[in-house]
Enzyme design. Structure first.
Site, short mmCIF file in Angstrom:
data_model
loop_
_atom_site.label_atom_id
_atom_site.label_comp_id
_atom_site.label_asym_id
_atom_site.label_seq_id
_atom_site.Cartn_x
_atom_site.Cartn_y
_atom_site.Cartn_z
N ARG A 1 0.81 -1.21 0.00
CA ARG A 1 0.00 0.00 0.00
C ARG A 1 0.85 1.26 0.00
O ARG A 1 0.54 2.24 -0.70
CB ARG A 1 -0.95 -0.02 1.20
CG ARG A 1 -1.82 1.22 1.37
CD ARG A 1 -2.44 1.72 0.08
NE ARG A 1 -3.13 0.72 -0.69
CZ ARG A 1 -3.46 0.87 -1.96
NH1 ARG A 1 -3.12 1.98 -2.62
NH2 ARG A 1 -4.09 -0.08 -2.60
N GLU B 1 3.60 40.47 -6.94
CA GLU B 1 2.26 40.26 -7.50
C GLU B 1 1.57 41.60 -7.74
O GLU B 1 1.61 42.48 -6.90
CB GLU B 1 1.44 39.42 -6.52
CG GLU B 1 0.02 39.14 -6.99
CD GLU B 1 -0.77 38.40 -5.94
OE1 GLU B 1 -0.81 37.17 -5.99
OE2 GLU B 1 -1.34 39.06 -5.04
N ASP C 1 -1.93 38.66 -11.48
CA ASP C 1 -2.93 37.86 -10.78
C ASP C 1 -4.33 38.07 -11.35
O ASP C 1 -4.86 39.19 -11.34
CB ASP C 1 -2.91 38.22 -9.30
CG ASP C 1 -3.83 37.34 -8.48
OD1 ASP C 1 -3.85 36.11 -8.71
OD2 ASP C 1 -4.55 37.88 -7.61
#
Length: 287
Positions: free
Chosen positions: A106, A203, A224
């Site tokens: 797993r 930004e 942005d």
């Protein structure tokens, strides 16, 4: 800490071993109660199959999981890291102690399904912008504790790593600008406080902010959530002075149009945060 781009093969193996050690501790605890039903002297052959087409990623993590449980196990890979596989293709075959392979199963599959999913999604976005100058870039929107593994998978899919964390590069956002007293002040402050930064990015949300950032000497600007006409105008005004990165709400329906505006980079949080695992399974043959 080194940037992922500077990691050697041995660094990647060490990273995989550390990730796997945490995962096995979480899964196995004091012992695998179910694997104990199998004779401890019994050996087995096993194979991992892909149930769907994918870009394979996580080889070192699978090997680390298996070898942590049986250091004498042997693995034979049929698909290499970063290579595409088809549905129902055998990815790797292994031989070793049956209990150990069952215990590792797993953890090995969890890493491969997650990392291959990131690599596959990244490759899909990279293919969507072929012929443009835009690179597909990741973000810090990653699974806690597995950032380097996920960013490694982005690279395997043909993408580019952004900053690894808060320590290696500067990304100045709206709140930083407000707290520092404006764009010129915050950019001036960077040179004093973070000369070691790999890059400095700021930004902006408007063309006026872009003009102010460029006038203050910005060399990398994050645009942005700008629409296409605004991005086109930003590229025109920039005139190659700074690296321009587009971000916000990017998907496969929009990424090529964004790339065609002429931006240099497109950052996509969904590469690592909105991941649907690739379906793998392991099949055993005792002998």
């Amino acid at each position: 800490m080194k940037h992922l781009s500077d990691f050697s093969a041995s660094d990647i193996q060490a990273l995989a071993r550390a990730d796997v050690a945490r995962a096995l501790a979480e899964d196995v605890g004091p012992g695998d109660l179910t694997a104990a039903l199998v004779d401890s002297s019994r050996n087995a052959r096993a194979r991992i199959l892909a149930r769907e087409a994918a870009v394979i990623c996580g080889v070192a993590w699978v090997e680390a999981a298996v070898l942590a449980c049986d250091p004498d196990a042997r693995l034979t890979w049929h698909v290499t890291e970063g290579q595409r596989c088809q549905a129902d293709q055998v990815i790797v075959e292994m031989e070793g102690n049956a209990q150990a392979l069952l215990t590792a199963e797993r953890t090995a599959l969890n890493f491969m399904q997650m990392m291959s999913a990131v690599a596959t999604k990244t490759a899909t976005f990279v293919e969507a912008v072929v012929g443009t100058s835009a690179a597909i870039v990741d973000t810090r929107k990653t699974l806690p504790g597995l950032r380097l593994a996920q960013k490694y998978a982005v690279k395997a899919g043909g993408g580019v790593n952004h900053r690894i964390g808060l320590y290696d590069a500067v990304l100045i956002k709206e709140n930083h600008i407000a707290a520092a007293g404006g764009v010129p002040a915050v950019l001036k402050r960077v040179a004093e406080t973070a000369p070691q930064a790999r890059f400095v990015e700021i930004e902006v949300e408007t063309l006026a902010q872009l003009d102010e950032a460029l006038a203050s000497g910005a060399t990398m600007v994050l645009l942005d959530n700008m629409d296409i006409p605004t991005l086109q105008e930003a590229v025109r005004r920039n005139a190659g002075r700074a690296v321009l990165e587009s971000s916000g709400g990017v998907n496969l329906d929009t990424v090529r149009v964004l790339a065609q505006t002429g931006v240099d980079r497109i950052s996509i949080g969904a590469l690592t945060k909105d991941v649907k695992a690739i379906d793998f399974s392991m099949r055993f043959d005792a002998f």
